[in-house]
Design an enzyme around this catalytic site. Structure first.
Site, PDB file in Angstrom:
ATOM      1  CD  GLU A 194       0.732  -3.487  -3.035  1.00  0.00           C
ATOM      2  OE1 GLU A 194       0.443  -2.458  -3.664  1.00  0.00           O
ATOM      3  OE2 GLU A 194       0.646  -3.574  -1.783  1.00  0.00           O
ATOM      4  CD  GLU A 229       0.106  -1.329   0.633  1.00  0.00           C
ATOM      5  OE1 GLU A 229      -0.742  -1.787   1.416  1.00  0.00           O
ATOM      6  OE2 GLU A 229      -0.134  -1.115  -0.573  1.00  0.00           O
ATOM      7  CD  GLN A 289       1.547  -0.845  -7.377  1.00  0.00           C
ATOM      8  OE1 GLN A 289       0.379  -0.635  -7.086  1.00  0.00           O
ATOM      9  NE2 GLN A 289       1.926  -1.896  -8.057  1.00  0.00           N
ATOM     10  CG  ASP A 318       0.804   9.726  -1.614  1.00  0.00           C
ATOM     11  OD1 ASP A 318       1.781   9.771  -2.389  1.00  0.00           O
ATOM     12  OD2 ASP A 318       0.217  10.730  -1.197  1.00  0.00           O
ATOM     13  CE1 TYR A 319      -2.836   4.790  -1.879  1.00  0.00           C
ATOM     14  CE2 TYR A 319      -1.477   4.269  -3.780  1.00  0.00           C
ATOM     15  CZ  TYR A 319      -2.615   4.840  -3.241  1.00  0.00           C
ATOM     16  OH  TYR A 319      -3.527   5.463  -4.051  1.00  0.00           O
ATOM     17  CB  ILE A 320       4.931   4.429   2.631  1.00  0.00           C
ATOM     18  CG1 ILE A 320       6.039   3.581   3.262  1.00  0.00           C
ATOM     19  CG2 ILE A 320       4.856   5.799   3.283  1.00  0.00           C
ATOM     20  CD1 ILE A 320       7.431   4.062   2.950  1.00  0.00           C
ATOM     21  CG  PHE A 321       0.975   7.341   5.294  1.00  0.00           C
ATOM     22  CD1 PHE A 321       1.902   7.798   6.217  1.00  0.00           C
ATOM     23  CD2 PHE A 321       0.728   8.113   4.178  1.00  0.00           C
ATOM     24  CE1 PHE A 321       2.559   8.999   6.038  1.00  0.00           C
ATOM     25  CE2 PHE A 321       1.383   9.320   3.993  1.00  0.00           C
ATOM     26  CZ  PHE A 321       2.301   9.762   4.923  1.00  0.00           C
ATOM     27  CG  HIS A 330      -2.228   8.760  -6.731  1.00  0.00           C
ATOM     28  ND1 HIS A 330      -3.574   8.673  -6.469  1.00  0.00           N
ATOM     29  CD2 HIS A 330      -1.842   7.499  -7.041  1.00  0.00           C
ATOM     30  CE1 HIS A 330      -3.984   7.417  -6.639  1.00  0.00           C
ATOM     31  NE2 HIS A 330      -2.945   6.697  -6.978  1.00  0.00           N
TER      32      HIS A 330
END
Ligand SMILES: Cc1ncc(C[n+]2csc(CCOP(=O)(O)OP(=O)(O)O)c2C)c(N)n1
Ligand SMILES: [Mg+2]
Length: 803
Positions: free
Chosen positions: A494, A525, A547, A550-553, A592
């Site tokens: 992204e 993701e 990006q 924390d958004y890797i989940f 974050h």
């Protein structure tokens, strides 16, 4: 949408007949294996069985259009497809049911995966790539429904990349991008987000994938009305249909019992995808599941009599057989003869597989019985040893566990005795365990000489004129060097393309290297990771950007189920050296935080996890990984992009070693281990501790998986005799893992004069803002006070109580 039901008339009748009988042979063979395989589970020889019955016919059509270089990414129903291509024999399927640990006999996973998980070998004995364009390929299956979809996207995208990038050497991986990635999925699994995300991304990217949906109107016991709006997935997907004004999919719907219609559907799909790179969905309807979902239960429990009758009448093999007779392709008698021979062949295959599975166990059993016999002769526990021996004799069909249990229990009865026979038994047990354990535990990471942990350190070079720059500039210029040096690198995520990532670590690189090599993706993701896995499976070197940590989940399922297990589950026969780039550490806010390392290091065993403290170390990790072929997650420090670092002269060359810690400050009183951005706070606290006469040794763990393979922390603890592990994860998270590594694995407990401690963040997710950070994560005062308290406990005279 196309509804296909043409009749083939493009080949001679003799060829047509031969083809059909060959196909019928495979269909019947596959069905016979399913029927006998299920019995093996019911009689207890196999633990679990899931078979391809009811889905035979469309798989024959798919196999017909499948060419060398193509890849499959499918699920457990595809045994007929594998058999049709000669990639799976009945005997091998029985070996997989029994879990034979010999890769020659059980080529899917050497017994690690349940039956029904299909794999081809991409790697030679020495770990190098085979020529994937000279064979038919199946990426290693996973059990998770729809989990095959994200990787399918990447497998298909690789063709596009190879077609469009002339500069790339595609030898062994692609012939002008003419390969199709073939996906298969059950109707019920199309409800998964992964399916829908992949469909959308495939339409955007216009990549050559042909997705078959095997629709039997059920997902185990649950009928279509609970799975699919309107009970028709291709109707739902009709919004993705391409038209004159926009890109999209070709959608084909076809009955699963209609041989000629299926053949045409697959030929059409294949031409379109292979030549024009248009993605295609083939919705194969009116399929059945004659034995029910798996060996876990019978379908009479949940299907109505009406449905059961319909399934019996419309079984694709039955209707294929009727059609063959009606069309005068073969007579009833000819088919009966054929079927009789096939049944015999499968029975023989089953018998041979079982006897081969048992043969090594039986050899071991023989040896062990002799050893137990000899050990019993002069033992005070003769009665017990003889009982163990007789119990073992009574096991006709021993498994490895029987051998291990009896021999290890026998040793307990020889405690305190001394004899050659006891020594021989001890040696046998040790050898047996040493030989057997790798059958279940090898190949989690590479075991070849070029493995990532073998790449040697090359230090960054500096000269007198070396300038201080923002950390992100070092990363950017290092990526520039790497993109130049390795044409097979692709970076995507992204905002990674046009603006060069949210922190400008890729600034200007899309302009320089083009939109294929440095690209933007949608916000998705899971399929970003899938793109990476698929492309890495086909010889490319993707760097997939998530990006923020924390958004890797959102992508965690694909990372843990697919990427992390790939080498292990294929017994080292496939690899996907995907690098995942993300940023985190000491961010602020619930979503974050940049901190959840404990979760990651536990579910991602099989992937290296690297947490560089600055951008030079990070760049060095990329350089190291590209010299090797293993997957890794690199978490850059978000708050370090604008901190100044000296620009090394040897960009693209210097290597940060994996599994090696860095000692940043020498000390004699206590060892402080930390990583990432928290380290900077630890360094600050260490300075303040110095002011009160406490000299802390500060160590950067730097790589969490693997941790400190040279045991340098132990050397430090031997000197300081005290240990504090500090991190920003939850209590008992990554700090507990590091503690176990140091105290238990490295044996540091022997050298400790104070209780070893961890100082972590609070158990909740971190609150927003500077104060949120201060009161959620360990701050400099916390660190100072914790170290001081340890010193106070040890020496209250010199370090009187602070508060
Ligand atoms: C993520 C996930 N959830 C649940 C399961 C358990 N499970 C295995 S197969 C299956 C049903 C799949 O049905 P469908 O996709 O229609 O395939 P079919 O077996 O009918 O061919 C379920 C729920 C699983 N393997 N993975
Ligand atoms: Mg189904």
């Amino acid at each position: 949408m196309k509804i296909t039901s043409k009749t083939s008339n493009e080949i001679s009748f003799d060829d047509f007949r031969a083809q059909i009988l060959k196909d019928y042979t495979i269909a019947f063979l596959s069905r016979t294996v399913s029927l006998l395989g299920r019995k093996e589970v019911l009689t207890g020889k196999a633990k679990f069985g899931i078979f391809g019955d009811g889905k035979e016919l469309p798989q024959l059509a798919m196999a017909r259009s499948f060419k060398n270089g193509d890849f499959r990414s499918g699920y457990y129903r595809d045994q007929t497809f594998m058999m049709a291509l000669g990639l799976l024999t009945p005997k091998q399927l029985f070996h997989s049911l029994y879990a034979t640990t010999d890769i020659e006999k059980e080529p899917m996973s050497a017994g690690r995966q349940m039956g029904g998980h299909f794999v081809t070998h991409s790697l030679n004995e020495d770990g190098s790539w085979k020529d994937l364009t000279a064979q038919k390929n199946s990426s290693g299956d996973i059990s998770c429904t729809a989990g095959q979809m994200p990787r399918l996207l990447g497998l298909a995208q690789a063709s596009k990349v190879y077609r469009l990038l002339d500069s790339l050497n595609s030898n062994g991986f692609s012939k002008k991008g003419n390969e199709i990635a073939w996906g298969t999925i059950g109707n019920a699994s199309t409800s998964e987000g992964m399916f829908l995300e992949t469909i959308n991304a495939g339409g955007v990217l216009q990549v050559p994938m042909v997705i078959s949906i095997w629709d039997d109107e059920y997902g185990i016991s649950v009928p279509a009305k609970y799975h699919t709006t309107g009970e028709d997935i291709s109707k739902i997907l009709s919004g993705f249909q391409r038209d004159k004004s926009s890109n999209g999919y070709e959608l084909i719907k076809v009955n699963g019992w209609d041989y000629t219609a299926l053949m045409h559907a697959y030929e059409d799909a294949s031409d379109l995808a292979r030549e024009e790179h248009v993605p295609v969905v083939i919705h194969v309807v009116e399929l059945t599941q004659p034995q029910g979902h798996s060996s876990s239960g019978s379908h009479e429990r949940y299907k109505s009599d009406e449905r059961l009758n319909w399934e019996r009448d419309n079984d694709c093999n039955k209707r294929f057989r009727e059609w063959i007779i009606e069309s005068n392709i073969a007579s009833e008698e000819e088919l009966l003869e054929l079927e009789k021979n096939i049944k015999r062949e499968v029975r023989i295959a089953k018998k041979e597989a079982w006897s081969e599975y048992l043969s090594t166990h039986k050899d071991h059993k023989k040896t062990l019985i002799q050893l137990l016999d000899s050990a019993a002769v002069n033992s005070g526990n003769r009665v017990h040893l003889t009982r163990i021996k007789n119990d073992l004799i009574a096991i006709d069909e021993p498994i490895k566990k029987d051998l291990a249990t009896s021999s290890r229990k026998a040793l307990r009865y020889l405690l305190g005795e001394d004899s050659q026979e006891k020594l021989a038994l001890q040696k046998w047990v040790s050898n047996f365990l040493d030989d057997t354990q790798p059958m279940y535990s090898s190949s989690l990471y590479s075991e070849f000489p070029n493995k990532a942990t073998n790449v040697a350190r090359i230090k960054p070079n500096y000269t007198k004129g070396s300038q201080k720059v923002d950390g992100r500039v070092i990363l950017r210029d290092n990526f520039d060097k790497l993109l130049n040096k390795y044409p097979e690198i692709l970076i995507f995520g992204e905002d990674s393309g046009t603006i060069g990532d949210v922190n400008q670590g890729l600034e200007g690189l899309q302009k320089k290297y083009g939109k294929i090599r440095v690209s933007d993706t949608g916000i998705r993701e899971t399929t970003i990771i899938g793109q990476g896995i698929g492309m890495a499976l086909r010889g490319l070197r993707p760097i997939a950007e998530i990006q923020y940590l924390d958004y890797i989940f959102y992508a965690l399922a694909t990372l843990t189920d697919d990427l992390a297990t790939l080498r292990y589950r294929t017994f080292g026969k496939q690899k996907a050296p995907l690098i995942i780039r993300t940023r985190g550490h000491r961010l602020e806010g619930i979503w974050h935080s940049g901190s959840p390392m404990g979760g990651l290091i536990h579910v991602l065993r099989g992937i290296y996890i690297l947490s560089p403290r600055n951008m030079t170390q990070a760049a060095g990790f990329y350089n190291t990984l590209l010299k090797s072929d293993e997957p890794a997650l690199i978490i850059e420090s978000l708050n370090g992009y604008r901190l100044k670092e000296f620009m090394p002269d040897n960009l693209g060359e210097f290597c940060t070693p994996i599994g090696v810690v860095d000692t940043l400050k020498q000390g004699t009183d206590i060892t402080l281990v930390s990583y990432g951005s928290t380290l900077r706070i630890v360094q600050k606290a260490a300075k303040e501790l110095s002011d009160v006469g406490i000299e802390a040794e500060v160590i950067d763990a730097q790589t969490l998986l693997p941790f400190d393979i040279n045991q340098d922390v132990l050397k430090s603890v031997r000197k300081t005799n005290r240990l504090l592990v500090i991190d920003e994860d939850v209590p008992g998270g990554c700090s507990a893992y590091i503690m176990q590594e140091i105290v238990e694995k490295q044996g540091a407990y022997k050298y400790l004069d104070s209780a070893p401690q961890t100082l972590s963040a609070k158990a909740h997710r971190p609150a927003y803002s500077s104060d949120g950070d201060y009161f959620s994560k360990p701050n400099a005062e916390d660190i100072f006070e914790r170290v001081y308290a340890i010193m106070n406990e040890a020496d209250p005279t010199n370090y009187p109580q602070l508060r």
